[in-house]
Structures are given as C-alpha cells and as structure tokens.
Write a protein that holds these residues in place. Structure first.
Motif, PDB file in Angstrom:
ATOM      1  N   GLU A 157       0.855  -1.186   0.000  1.00 11.82           N
ATOM      2  CA  GLU A 157       0.000   0.000   0.000  1.00 11.82           C
ATOM      3  C   GLU A 157       0.893   1.238   0.000  1.00 11.82           C
ATOM      4  O   GLU A 157       1.905   1.281   0.695  1.00 11.82           O
ATOM      5  CB  GLU A 157      -0.918   0.002   1.223  1.00 11.82           C
ATOM      6  CG  GLU A 157      -2.008  -1.035   1.131  1.00 11.82           C
ATOM      7  CD  GLU A 157      -2.952  -1.021   2.327  1.00 11.82           C
ATOM      8  OE1 GLU A 157      -2.680  -0.333   3.329  1.00 11.82           O
ATOM      9  OE2 GLU A 157      -3.967  -1.737   2.260  1.00 11.82           O
ATOM     10  N   LEU A 190      -1.304   2.796  -5.405  1.00 10.38           N
ATOM     11  CA  LEU A 190      -2.167   1.874  -4.670  1.00 10.38           C
ATOM     12  C   LEU A 190      -2.365   2.448  -3.270  1.00 10.38           C
ATOM     13  O   LEU A 190      -1.417   2.589  -2.515  1.00 10.38           O
ATOM     14  CB  LEU A 190      -1.524   0.482  -4.598  1.00 10.38           C
ATOM     15  CG  LEU A 190      -2.275  -0.575  -3.793  1.00 10.38           C
ATOM     16  CD1 LEU A 190      -3.641  -0.870  -4.399  1.00 10.38           C
ATOM     17  CD2 LEU A 190      -1.428  -1.847  -3.699  1.00 10.38           C
ATOM     18  N   GLU A 197      -5.073   1.395  -0.985  1.00 12.17           N
ATOM     19  CA  GLU A 197      -5.551   0.391  -0.032  1.00 12.17           C
ATOM     20  C   GLU A 197      -5.747  -0.926  -0.766  1.00 12.17           C
ATOM     21  O   GLU A 197      -6.131  -0.954  -1.932  1.00 12.17           O
ATOM     22  CB  GLU A 197      -6.876   0.862   0.565  1.00 12.17           C
ATOM     23  CG  GLU A 197      -7.392   0.036   1.692  1.00 12.17           C
ATOM     24  CD  GLU A 197      -8.686   0.610   2.274  1.00 12.17           C
ATOM     25  OE1 GLU A 197      -9.361  -0.150   2.991  1.00 12.17           O
ATOM     26  OE2 GLU A 197      -9.029   1.783   2.011  1.00 12.17           O
ATOM     27  N   MET A 198      -5.489  -2.027  -0.048  1.00 12.43           N
ATOM     28  CA  MET A 198      -5.613  -3.336  -0.667  1.00 12.43           C
ATOM     29  C   MET A 198      -6.128  -4.342   0.350  1.00 12.43           C
ATOM     30  O   MET A 198      -5.701  -4.356   1.499  1.00 12.43           O
ATOM     31  CB  MET A 198      -4.240  -3.785  -1.188  1.00 12.43           C
ATOM     32  CG  MET A 198      -4.191  -5.208  -1.666  1.00 12.43           C
ATOM     33  SD  MET A 198      -2.600  -5.668  -2.414  1.00 12.43           S
ATOM     34  CE  MET A 198      -1.418  -5.277  -1.140  1.00 12.43           C
TER      35      MET A 198
END
Length: 160
Positions: A127, A137, A139-140
């Motif tokens: 992240e 990116l 949030e994951m």
C-alpha cells in the motif's frame, strides 16, 4: 519635438513586441482549467478489450446496464484521466471489501495514461506504492484468494 517623438516611438515599439510575444505562446504550456473525462478500458484474460467507461464519478456493477462481462476481466488501462481521482476495483458487486479482493487506487499526476495493469500483479505491491506512472495503490484487501477473472465492480470518484 524630436525628443518627444523618441520616447513615444519606443513605447509603441515595446507594446507591439509585447503583443507579438503574447500571441506566440506555445499551446503545450497552457494549463487546462478542467481535465477531459478520459476513459478506463477493461480487458479479458487475453488482453482483448471487453468494455470501457467514460471516466466520470459512478459505481458500475459489471454486466448490469453495461457491456462488461462479470467475472471475465483481468486488467485495465487508463486513458487521459484526471489527477486526484479514486478508482476502486473489487470482486464484491457493491465494490466492498467482503469478497476475494478490493483495490483502491489514486491518480497522482495530471492526465494519467497507463499500459495494462493486471489485477493479479497488484498484491505484489505494498500500500502506498506507485503501480504505474501516475497511479498509486492506496488500499488493498486480497487475502490470497483468486483475483484474475473475479472482477465484479468498478467505482470512479473524481475530485472536483
């Protein structure tokens, strides 16, 4: 009289040079006040374009009211999209975090265009990482489940 004409002539010449310089501005140096919409293209397993969306704020459940196939898409491309926009790509039909994956991206440069961004590759980033020039990116959520071919929802949130 000659002394009066010289300063007036110099002023007129300076104004003409300034006017010519202003009209000869290179268009590439002009900053647009509003970005174009741009598009996001979605691709199948073989990198064939399946569908696309104008890059406008909205939530799209794939295969419902659009030409995209649900659970058949593996990658996307951005074409001239504005900066400071949020993109959510998820397995859940409501773009939530309760299924196999949830990825939240932010565009970080003006008018972003990317090459293919394969969803299967996203978990290899941390992240905060830049996954393509101009795309970060944020949030994951991908707890090791299948990603490719499970895409069900796309949400675009443009900053205004």
């Amino acid at each position: 009289m000659k002394n009066l004409l010289m300063p007036g002539l110099a002023l007129a010449l300076a104004l003409m040079v300034g006017l010519v310089a202003c009209t000869a501005v290179d268009e590439s140096s002009i900053v647009k006040t509003k970005a174009e919409d741009g598009t996001i293209e979605l691709f199948d397993k073989n990198d064939n374009r399946d569908c696309y969306f104008s890059f406008k704020t909205g939530k799209h459940r794939l295969e419902q009211g659009n030409d995209c196939r649900n659970n058949e898409l593996y990658s996307f491309k951005l074409n001239n999209v504005p900066s400071a926009a949020t993109i959510i790509v998820a397995d859940a039909g409501d773009c939530g975090k309760d299924e196999n994956f949830y990825f939240k991206f932010k565009t970080i440069k003006y008018e972003v265009s990317t090459d293919y961004i394969r969803l299967d590759n996203i978990p290899s980033f941390e992240e905060g990482a830049v996954v393509a020039p101009g795309l970060r990116l944020i949030e994951m959520h991908a707890p090791g489940a299948t990603i490719g071919g499970k895409w069900s929802c796309l949400e675009i949130i443009r900053s205004e």
